[in-house]
Design an enzyme around this catalytic site. Structure first.
Site, short mmCIF file in Angstrom:
data_model
loop_
_atom_site.label_atom_id
_atom_site.label_comp_id
_atom_site.label_asym_id
_atom_site.label_seq_id
_atom_site.Cartn_x
_atom_site.Cartn_y
_atom_site.Cartn_z
CB ALA A 106 2.96 13.17 13.84
CG HIS B 265 4.83 10.35 31.99
ND1 HIS B 265 5.96 10.54 32.73
CD2 HIS B 265 4.90 11.27 30.98
CE1 HIS B 265 6.69 11.53 32.22
NE2 HIS B 265 6.06 11.99 31.17
CG HIS C 271 9.86 13.57 32.05
ND1 HIS C 271 8.81 14.43 31.89
CD2 HIS C 271 10.47 13.93 33.20
CE1 HIS C 271 8.78 15.29 32.90
NE2 HIS C 271 9.78 15.01 33.71
P1 FDA Z 1 3.99 6.99 20.54
O1 FDA Z 1 2.77 7.70 20.93
O2 FDA Z 1 5.24 7.78 20.42
O3 FDA Z 1 3.79 6.27 19.13
C1 FDA Z 1 2.60 5.63 18.75
C2 FDA Z 1 2.42 5.81 17.25
O4 FDA Z 1 1.41 4.92 16.79
C3 FDA Z 1 1.94 7.22 16.87
O5 FDA Z 1 2.74 7.71 15.83
C4 FDA Z 1 0.51 6.99 16.42
O6 FDA Z 1 0.05 7.90 15.44
C5 FDA Z 1 0.59 5.59 15.88
N1 FDA Z 1 -0.70 4.90 15.85
C6 FDA Z 1 -1.66 4.91 16.79
N2 FDA Z 1 -2.70 4.15 16.39
C7 FDA Z 1 -2.36 3.63 15.20
C8 FDA Z 1 -3.02 2.75 14.30
N3 FDA Z 1 -4.22 2.23 14.57
N4 FDA Z 1 -2.40 2.44 13.12
C9 FDA Z 1 -1.18 2.94 12.82
N5 FDA Z 1 -0.51 3.77 13.66
C10 FDA Z 1 -1.10 4.11 14.84
N6 FDA Z 1 8.19 12.14 27.74
C11 FDA Z 1 9.46 12.59 27.91
O7 FDA Z 1 10.39 11.80 27.94
N7 FDA Z 1 9.69 13.92 28.08
C12 FDA Z 1 8.69 14.84 28.07
O8 FDA Z 1 8.95 16.04 28.22
C13 FDA Z 1 7.37 14.38 27.85
N8 FDA Z 1 6.34 15.27 27.80
C14 FDA Z 1 5.13 14.86 27.30
C15 FDA Z 1 4.16 15.80 26.96
C16 FDA Z 1 2.98 15.41 26.35
C17 FDA Z 1 1.95 16.44 25.95
C18 FDA Z 1 2.73 14.03 26.11
C19 FDA Z 1 1.45 13.58 25.45
C20 FDA Z 1 3.68 13.08 26.48
C21 FDA Z 1 4.89 13.48 27.07
N9 FDA Z 1 5.88 12.56 27.38
C22 FDA Z 1 7.15 13.01 27.66
C23 FDA Z 1 5.65 11.12 27.24
C24 FDA Z 1 6.28 10.49 26.01
O9 FDA Z 1 6.41 11.41 24.96
C25 FDA Z 1 5.46 9.27 25.55
O10 FDA Z 1 5.26 8.41 26.64
C26 FDA Z 1 6.18 8.49 24.46
O11 FDA Z 1 6.52 9.32 23.38
C27 FDA Z 1 5.31 7.34 23.98
O12 FDA Z 1 6.03 6.55 23.06
P2 FDA Z 1 5.38 5.25 22.43
O13 FDA Z 1 6.41 4.64 21.57
O14 FDA Z 1 4.79 4.41 23.51
O15 FDA Z 1 4.15 5.76 21.57
#
Ligand code: FDA
Length: 570
Positions: A85, A506, A549
């Site tokens: 998203a 994570h 986190h």
């Molecule tokens: P992130 O996943 O945010 O962004 C990647 C983006 O790239 C997405 O929008 C995706 O759709 C897009 N994308 C992927 N492939 C693509 C492609 N081929 N072309 C174009 N776009 C593409 N952390 C915290 O601080 N507190 C918390 O409470 C939690 N709890 C938690 C619960 C759950 C269920 C999860 C899954 C994770 C958490 N985390 C967390 C971890 C934290 O939310 C997470 O590590 C970060 O949001 C990751 O941020 P990034 O910028 O690395 O990637």
């Protein structure tokens, strides 16, 4: 219109990507495109609810990747969640806003990176818009040290709108005092040990989740130099015609639009991968950047020989301890306790220190073997030594124990082991971007990780069995004393944990920021080694876990990256 040419192309409009998009487009002379696979979720109630954690799981905004069967945990695979998203995983996560231990950020510098806690603190503050607690929230346990926080940044952070009353924080205070664990006025100041009512990425006055899009995109969406491509999935980086005298330079990206047609965007300056730690390394591989042996297997022409792309994958494990309850509280504040090695292992700490120290050479051998021989043994050993020192010398917290207010007859305590040594990897299994990847977090590969989680769940049980909290949680339901008796040996706990644990989501380090010789993929300027203009800015670059986190640290790191990238092109 810029046709299809921009100064910067950001792949992934997620947690990190939208920080970059915002900061780079602050300069009206720079043009920025964000290419995001998902859609806007601005009005999606599974996202906006500040109390709806889990509602988005299994919906079309959850990638729900599958791990390989986990060899050290009964060969079961795990669901690895990530957000699809605008806003990325910040739209589905648990909203916990907690940073890191100072020594975990200072460890970047031990690897030669120009990053320290003190320098990153400026960016934690720059990102943050802390909402000061109201009088009532303060009475219910919300505390902070003003000099550790930012109040003007785009990311709204605050305490839950409806906090738990009934003196529950006082109950916990007395309970933790009996366990020898102090109240921590502010665990976001770099020293995390103790317990606290933590803040979250939510807006208490509007009672909404705060995600990266709400913070960094929507208020700025009118900028003429910032273009957003939604429902657009990047397949690979495209390259300028190769010359012998310069480093390979990205010309742009190829992506599939919502109709499935392949389109191209061109970059004047950089292509920046912010697709998350379970996607960015795969895009590199499909673009010819990685281990030539793996690339050739799938018919991909190697462009940059960088065998550690996708290696070093690290994740934490978590689970839930359950009880009955005779207290029915309302409100949504949770209570977090952070414990260090002495809190968990007491008199056994010295023995464990020596055991871990003497195991490092054998563990390094195992990590090298599990990497298919690509990892550099000396480097892995050095990384393990740094981690050992963080745990046993700096005494960073290794366990998180999170008490939920008891309600409707049940109590629940979540627990996390925070500093695992195990390392896995992620690689493409096909040249086709829609094919699932090979993802192996390698949970419990190394024995310390089992000890750490056993110690942590035992702390959760101790917590539930310490008065006065004990008086409200009469009977353990999970694991239950019939399954794991009091004083059960480690093996019995381990068996239960390995059949009930889940990923903590994570995932980090699949394009690690460290020297190439040590297994790194990017430098502290986020540039991919051997490329002229490809960068990675997301959770892939973290070389070590942080005990908080991830998002708090990722927002800060992306704020820093934006300054570094602007300076590189000034
Ligand atoms: P992130 O996943 O945010 O962004 C990647 C983006 O790239 C997405 O929008 C995706 O759709 C897009 N994308 C992927 N492939 C693509 C492609 N081929 N072309 C174009 N776009 C593409 N952390 C915290 O601080 N507190 C918390 O409470 C939690 N709890 C938690 C619960 C759950 C269920 C999860 C899954 C994770 C958490 N985390 C967390 C971890 C934290 O939310 C997470 O590590 C970060 O949001 C990751 O941020 P990034 O910028 O690395 O990637």
């Amino acid at each position: 219109s810029y046709a299809n040419r921009y100064d910067f192309i950001i792949v992934g409009g997620g947690t990190s990507g939208l920080v970059l998009a915002n900061r780079l487009s602050e300069d009206p002379n720079l043009t920025v495109a964000v290419v995001e696979a998902g859609d806007s979720v601005f009005g999606n109630p599974n996202v906006t609810s500040s109390t709806g954690y889990g509602l988005a799981f299994g919906t079309d905004i959850d990638y729900a990747f599958q791990s390989t069967p986990q060899e050290h945990a009964g060969n079961k695979s795990q669901i690895l969640r990530a957000g699809k998203a605008l806003g990325g995983t910040s739209t589905i996560n648990g909203m916990v806003y907690l940073r890191a231990e100072t020594s975990q950020i200072d460890a970047f510098a031990k690897l030669g990176n120009n990053i320290s806690w003190d320098s990153l603190l400026l960016y934690y503050k720059k990102a943050e818009g802390l909402q000061r607690p109201t009088e009532i929230q303060s009475q219910l346990g919300a505390t902070y040290e003003a000099n550790q926080h930012g109040f003007e940044g785009p990311l709204t952070v605050g305490w839950p709108t409806e906090m738990v009353g009934n003196n529950f924080s006082q109950t916990l205070n007395t309970t933790y005092a009996a366990m020898g664990l102090p109240w921590n006025e502010d665990p976001n100041g770099g020293h995390m040990r103790g317990w606290n009512v933590y803040p979250q990425t939510s807006d208490p006055s509007a009672n909404l989740r705060e995600d990266a899009a709400r913070a960094y995109y929507f208020p700025f969406s009118g900028r003429a130099n910032l273009h957003l491509y939604l429902n657009s999935s990047v397949q690979r980086i495209t390259w300028e015609a190769q010359s012998n005298t310069t480093l390979p330079s990205a010309s742009g990206v190829a992506y599939k639009d919502a109709s499935g047609a392949e389109e191209q965007l061109l970059a004047n300056k950089d292509v920046i991968l912010s697709a998350g730690s379970l996607v960015s390394p795969l895009i590199l591989e499909r673009s010819g950047v990685g281990n030539p042996a793996i690339l050739k297997q799938f018919g991909i022409e190697p462009k940059i020989d960088l065998p550690n792309v996708g290696e070093n994958l690290q994740d934490q494990t978590t689970g839930s301890y359950g009880t009955t309850a005779n207290l029915n509280l309302t409100g949504t504040s949770d209570y977090v306790a952070y414990l260090n090695i002495h809190d968990i292992f007491g008199d056994d700490t010295e023995q464990l220190r020596e055991h871990v120290q003497s195991s490092i050479p054998a563990w390094a051998d195992e990590a090298v073997a599990d990497s298919g021989g690509t990892a550099n043994r000396t480097a892995i050993q050095q990384l393990f030594e740094i981690q050992h020192s963080m745990i046993f010398d700096d005494e960073v917290v290794i366990s998180e124990v999170l008490v939920k207010a008891p309600s409707e007859g049940s109590g629940s305590i979540s627990y996390w082991g925070l500093m695992p040594f195990s390392r896995g990897n992620i690689h493409i299994s096909s040249a086709n971007a829609s094919a699932p990847a090979y993802i192996n977090p390698n949970y419990f590969q190394l024995d310390y990780d089992v000890s750490q989680l056993v110690g942590t769940v035992k702390a959760a049980r101790r917590n539930a069995n310490t008065a006065p909290l004990k008086n409200f949680l009469p009977t353990e339901t999970s694991p239950g004393l019939d399954v794991v008796p009091a004083n059960a040996p480690k093996e019995v706990w381990a068996e239960w944990l390995k059949s009930t644990y889940r990923s903590n989501f994570h995932y980090i380090s699949t394009a690690a920021m460290m020297p190439k010789e040590m297994g790194g993929v990017v430098g502290d300027d986020h540039l991919v080694y051997g490329s002229a203009n490809v960068r990675v800015v997301d959770a892939s670059v973290l070389p070590f876990q942080v005990s908080g986190h991830l998002t708090a640290t990722l927002y800060a790191l992306a704020e820093r990256a934006a300054d570094v990238i602007k300076a590189a092109h000034a």
